[in-house]
Design a protein around this motif. Structure first.
Motif, PDB file in Angstrom:
ATOM      1  N   LEU A 191      -9.564  15.928   0.595  1.00 50.19           N
ATOM      2  CA  LEU A 191      -9.374  17.317   1.022  1.00 50.19           C
ATOM      3  C   LEU A 191     -10.560  18.196   0.659  1.00 50.19           C
ATOM      4  CD1 LEU A 191      -5.548  17.871   0.441  1.00 50.19           C
ATOM      5  CD2 LEU A 191      -6.785  17.187   2.494  1.00 50.19           C
ATOM      6  N   ARG A 192     -11.301  17.843  -0.385  1.00 53.88           N
ATOM      7  CA  ARG A 192     -12.539  18.560  -0.657  1.00 53.88           C
ATOM      8  C   ARG A 192     -13.541  18.332   0.481  1.00 53.88           C
ATOM      9  NH1 ARG A 192     -15.330  20.642  -5.021  1.00 53.88           N
ATOM     10  NH2 ARG A 192     -13.235  21.322  -5.620  1.00 53.88           N
ATOM     11  N   ALA A 193     -13.585  17.089   0.983  1.00 55.49           N
ATOM     12  CA  ALA A 193     -14.454  16.795   2.123  1.00 55.49           C
ATOM     13  C   ALA A 193     -14.023  17.598   3.347  1.00 55.49           C
ATOM     14  CB  ALA A 193     -14.422  15.301   2.436  1.00 55.49           C
ATOM     15  N   VAL A 194     -12.704  17.748   3.527  1.00 55.30           N
ATOM     16  CA  VAL A 194     -12.184  18.550   4.636  1.00 55.30           C
ATOM     17  C   VAL A 194     -12.659  19.993   4.505  1.00 55.30           C
ATOM     18  CG1 VAL A 194     -10.084  19.494   5.659  1.00 55.30           C
ATOM     19  CG2 VAL A 194     -10.172  17.093   5.016  1.00 55.30           C
ATOM     20  N   HIS A 195     -12.566  20.525   3.302  1.00 57.66           N
ATOM     21  CA  HIS A 195     -12.966  21.924   3.075  1.00 57.66           C
ATOM     22  C   HIS A 195     -14.460  22.121   3.323  1.00 57.66           C
ATOM     23  CE1 HIS A 195     -13.048  25.902   1.259  1.00 57.66           C
ATOM     24  NE2 HIS A 195     -14.051  25.499   0.485  1.00 57.66           N
ATOM     25  N   LYS A 196     -15.270  21.165   2.872  1.00 60.20           N
ATOM     26  CA  LYS A 196     -16.717  21.297   3.004  1.00 60.20           C
ATOM     27  C   LYS A 196     -17.180  21.223   4.453  1.00 60.20           C
ATOM     28  CE  LYS A 196     -18.055  21.540  -1.380  1.00 60.20           C
ATOM     29  NZ  LYS A 196     -18.822  22.694  -1.920  1.00 60.20           N
ATOM     30  N   THR A 197     -16.420  20.537   5.296  1.00 62.60           N
ATOM     31  CA  THR A 197     -16.830  20.342   6.693  1.00 62.60           C
ATOM     32  C   THR A 197     -16.029  21.229   7.652  1.00 62.60           C
ATOM     33  OG1 THR A 197     -15.296  18.463   6.833  1.00 62.60           O
ATOM     34  CG2 THR A 197     -17.594  17.980   6.320  1.00 62.60           C
ATOM     35  N   LYS A 198     -15.392  22.254   7.134  1.00 66.59           N
ATOM     36  CA  LYS A 198     -14.587  23.144   7.976  1.00 66.59           C
ATOM     37  C   LYS A 198     -15.440  23.750   9.089  1.00 66.59           C
ATOM     38  CE  LYS A 198     -11.233  26.918   7.634  1.00 66.59           C
ATOM     39  NZ  LYS A 198     -10.610  27.905   6.715  1.00 66.59           N
ATOM     40  N   GLY A 199     -14.933  23.670  10.316  1.00 64.67           N
ATOM     41  CA  GLY A 199     -15.668  24.192  11.460  1.00 64.67           C
ATOM     42  C   GLY A 199     -16.649  23.202  12.046  1.00 64.67           C
ATOM     43  N   LYS A 200     -16.804  22.043  11.428  1.00 67.74           N
ATOM     44  CA  LYS A 200     -17.704  21.008  11.929  1.00 67.74           C
ATOM     45  C   LYS A 200     -16.861  19.765  12.199  1.00 67.74           C
ATOM     46  CE  LYS A 200     -21.425  22.883   9.053  1.00 67.74           C
ATOM     47  NZ  LYS A 200     -22.344  22.618   7.914  1.00 67.74           N
ATOM     48  N   GLU A 201     -16.201  19.760  13.331  1.00 69.31           N
ATOM     49  CA  GLU A 201     -15.182  18.753  13.618  1.00 69.31           C
ATOM     50  C   GLU A 201     -15.726  17.333  13.561  1.00 69.31           C
ATOM     51  OE1 GLU A 201     -15.712  21.410  15.441  1.00 69.31           O
ATOM     52  OE2 GLU A 201     -13.832  22.556  15.577  1.00 69.31           O
ATOM     53  N   PHE A 202     -16.912  17.105  14.119  1.00 69.76           N
ATOM     54  CA  PHE A 202     -17.450  15.744  14.117  1.00 69.76           C
ATOM     55  C   PHE A 202     -17.663  15.247  12.698  1.00 69.76           C
ATOM     56  CE2 PHE A 202     -21.153  12.962  13.636  1.00 69.76           C
ATOM     57  CZ  PHE A 202     -20.704  11.855  14.328  1.00 69.76           C
ATOM     58  N   TRP A 203     -18.296  16.078  11.867  1.00 71.53           N
ATOM     59  CA  TRP A 203     -18.578  15.654  10.498  1.00 71.53           C
ATOM     60  C   TRP A 203     -17.305  15.482   9.691  1.00 71.53           C
ATOM     61  CZ3 TRP A 203     -22.831  13.358   9.678  1.00 71.53           C
ATOM     62  CH2 TRP A 203     -23.975  13.698  10.407  1.00 71.53           C
ATOM     63  N   LEU A 204     -16.305  16.284   9.996  1.00 71.65           N
ATOM     64  CA  LEU A 204     -15.023  16.126   9.311  1.00 71.65           C
ATOM     65  C   LEU A 204     -14.404  14.766   9.640  1.00 71.65           C
ATOM     66  CD1 LEU A 204     -12.649  17.070   7.654  1.00 71.65           C
ATOM     67  CD2 LEU A 204     -11.835  18.370   9.617  1.00 71.65           C
ATOM     68  N   ILE A 205     -14.354  14.449  10.928  1.00 69.32           N
ATOM     69  CA  ILE A 205     -13.809  13.151  11.344  1.00 69.32           C
ATOM     70  C   ILE A 205     -14.635  12.011  10.762  1.00 69.32           C
ATOM     71  CG2 ILE A 205     -13.563  11.637  13.366  1.00 69.32           C
ATOM     72  CD1 ILE A 205     -12.591  14.107  14.911  1.00 69.32           C
ATOM     73  N   ALA A 206     -15.964  12.167  10.777  1.00 65.67           N
ATOM     74  CA  ALA A 206     -16.843  11.107  10.284  1.00 65.67           C
ATOM     75  C   ALA A 206     -16.667  10.883   8.783  1.00 65.67           C
ATOM     76  CB  ALA A 206     -18.300  11.442  10.604  1.00 65.67           C
ATOM     77  N   ILE A 207     -16.660  11.959   8.009  1.00 63.70           N
ATOM     78  CA  ILE A 207     -16.589  11.814   6.547  1.00 63.70           C
ATOM     79  C   ILE A 207     -15.241  11.264   6.109  1.00 63.70           C
ATOM     80  CG2 ILE A 207     -16.539  13.111   4.377  1.00 63.70           C
ATOM     81  CD1 ILE A 207     -18.741  14.888   5.547  1.00 63.70           C
ATOM     82  N   VAL A 208     -14.141  11.790   6.687  1.00 66.53           N
ATOM     83  CA  VAL A 208     -12.819  11.284   6.333  1.00 66.53           C
ATOM     84  C   VAL A 208     -12.698   9.810   6.721  1.00 66.53           C
ATOM     85  CG1 VAL A 208     -10.338  11.489   6.777  1.00 66.53           C
ATOM     86  CG2 VAL A 208     -11.712  13.542   6.447  1.00 66.53           C
ATOM     87  N   SER A 209     -13.213   9.457   7.890  1.00 61.97           N
ATOM     88  CA  SER A 209     -13.157   8.055   8.336  1.00 61.97           C
ATOM     89  C   SER A 209     -13.955   7.146   7.411  1.00 61.97           C
ATOM     90  CB  SER A 209     -13.686   7.932   9.768  1.00 61.97           C
ATOM     91  OG  SER A 209     -12.882   8.635  10.685  1.00 61.97           O
ATOM     92  N   ILE A 210     -15.137   7.593   6.994  1.00 59.85           N
ATOM     93  CA  ILE A 210     -15.966   6.778   6.101  1.00 59.85           C
ATOM     94  C   ILE A 210     -15.271   6.571   4.761  1.00 59.85           C
ATOM     95  CG2 ILE A 210     -18.110   6.781   4.754  1.00 59.85           C
ATOM     96  CD1 ILE A 210     -19.445   8.147   7.197  1.00 59.85           C
TER      97      ILE A 210
END
Length: 472
Positions: free
Chosen positions: A114-133
């Motif tokens: 969820l910290r990764a989610v917060h850091k990538t807020k508004g950047k949908e691709f990076w959010l999906i990429a980081i959570v997936s990784i």
């Protein structure tokens, strides 16, 4: 005269008359088939030789020997002996479950995601990429596999916040986990067990597996993003409908990620890296890894601030959750004990080698991959399938000119890929239930990605054969 209408209860009972047998039921049925085979299949053995401390089959040395058919009590003695012989592997699975349960209960995993989610807020691709990784790494090291199920709920929260659908929620959690699990370069439940049976150094061949991991996970992220982008641009293109925002609260996407959590994740990462070093430098084995997971669990609990009772009970809860998967190893081993005691295991290997002898090593390796994929429909447990497949694939690899490292990867691809689509996979069906995604819809979404994964596997196995991929 018309028949009376059935009540809802009667209709429900009628539907429940048949259901897919449990994995244990299937394995016991296979055990009974093996027992019957001891009376009908000719007994025989191959000559073997020791090379660099590894016992290998000598091709073209198969000969018939006297049989030893199994009796009634042999069925149950094989089950008991299977548990005893597999004790090291069973406790590896249990202790790994205990350690990861302590880490999960600390809140470090959820907080980090969820910290990764917060850091990538508004950047949908990076959010999906980081959570997936993050989930893919969890699958690759065995930290998250069956335990991904509760995390799917977090995926739903993320997807809802992004105005996406539950398909994406499953893709970035369950799908990403098994994208990493497919290769599992540091997974004790699959690679660890398979290499132990194949007499390969623990976690050897890691470089090529990491390359495959990067490619498979990268392709999975791009595939998921391509679908997510279509839904973001036109919600009508969602296969199951975009999630509403009515149940989203500001707290749903918040969880503490404290200094303790950072220390826990840093320690676990460092511990796993040290274990890789120890396997190379000190030739650590499966038993060392099982013991090491006890250390990881205790130290993680101490960093989390748990007292000694909390650490012990949490560790035991984690062990308890994996009893089902751990004991499957012993049941699968019982099948092989029956075949070994009656001298029909080598007969099975010989029978499989005959149609493969006319094939090139590359085609033979791909045949192993396909056979393991089909086997996974009946035995969806990675560790259970390793116990059944690898004692056959290891000597078979010696016979057809394929290295055992390639055979291990053929097993792992066959097991990992189909876990993501076969309805006999418990974690898949549970994850879909949590997200509310029908299996038919998921299969439609997943099938093209499965074909892409299979293409990558074919290339990797081909390369493995061509370079004579060995222990390194």
């Amino acid at each position: 005269m018309s028949l009376p209408e059935q009540t809802p209860e009667q209709e429900e009972n009628r539907k429940k008359k048949w259901e897919m047998p449990d994995t244990y039921v299937i394995l016991f049925a296979v055990l009974l088939i093996a027992v019957l085979a001891t009376y009908n299949v000719p007994s025989g053995t191959f000559e073997r030789e020791s090379m660099d401390g590894v016992e290998r089959v000598i091709p073209d040395t198969y000969s018939r020997v006297g049989g030893n058919p199994a009796g009634f009590m042999d069925i149950f003695l094989a089950l008991q002996e299977g548990m005893v012989q597999s004790g090291g592997l069973i406790f590896l699975v249990l202790f790994a479950g205990g350690a990861f349960e302590v880490i999960e209960r600390s809140g470090a995993i959820k907080g980090g995601i969820l910290r990764a989610v917060h850091k990538t807020k508004g950047k949908e691709f990076w959010l999906i990429a980081i959570v997936s990784i993050l989930f893919a790494l969890g699958g690759a090291v065995g930290a998250v596999a069956n335990s991904v199920i509760p995390f799917v709920a977090i995926g739903v929260i993320i997807a809802r916040a992004l105005k996406l659908d539950a398909m994406v929620a499953v893709a970035i959690t369950f799908g990403a986990t098994f994208a990493g699990f497919n290769v599992g370069f540091l997974n004790p439940y699959t690679i660890g067990i398979a290499q132990s049976i194949a007499d390969l150094p623990l976690f050897s061949g890691m470089i090529l597996r990491i390359i495959a991991f990067v490619i498979i996970v990268g392709v999975t992220i791009l595939y998921t993003w391509n679908y997510a982008k279509k839904v973001l641009n036109d919600p009508a293109k969602s296969l199951i409908g975009v999630l509403g925002e009515s149940n989203v609260s500001s707290q749903d996407l918040k969880a503490p990620f404290t200094t303790r959590h950072k220390w826990i994740m840093g320690f676990v990462g460092s511990a796993l890296l040290f274990f890789i070093f120890a396997t190379i430098r000190f030739q650590w084995s499966i038993n060392h890894m099982a013991a090491f997971f006890i250390i990881i669990g205790i130290v993680s609990g101490m960093i989390a601030g748990m007292n000694y009772n909390k650490i012990a009970l949490t560790f035991l809860d984690g062990c308890q959750k994996l009893v089902y998967g751990a004991l499957i190893i012993g049941v699968a081993r019982a099948i092989l004990i029956v075949m070994e005691n009656s001298n029909i295991l080598d007969t099975a290997v010989h029978a499989l080698s005959v149609p493969l002898e006319g094939l090139s090593p590359v085609m033979a390796a791909l045949g192993m991959f396909l056979a393991n994929g089909m086997m996974n429909f009946l035995v969806p447990s990675g560790s259970g399938q390793a116990m059944i497949a690898m004692p056959i694939l290891s000597p078979l690899a010696d016979m057809i000119g394929v290295t055992r490292q390639v055979a291990v990867q053929a097993y792992q691809f066959g097991d990992g890929f189909t876990n993501s689509i076969f309805p006999t996979s418990g974690p898949l069906m549970a994850s879909l239930a949590v997200a509310g995604v029908p299996w038919i819809k998921w299969a439609k979404w997943m099938f093209p990605l499965l074909l892409i994964w299979a293409g990558i596997a074919i290339v990797m196995l081909t390369v493995g054969v061509l370079i004579n991929w060995g222990p390194i």
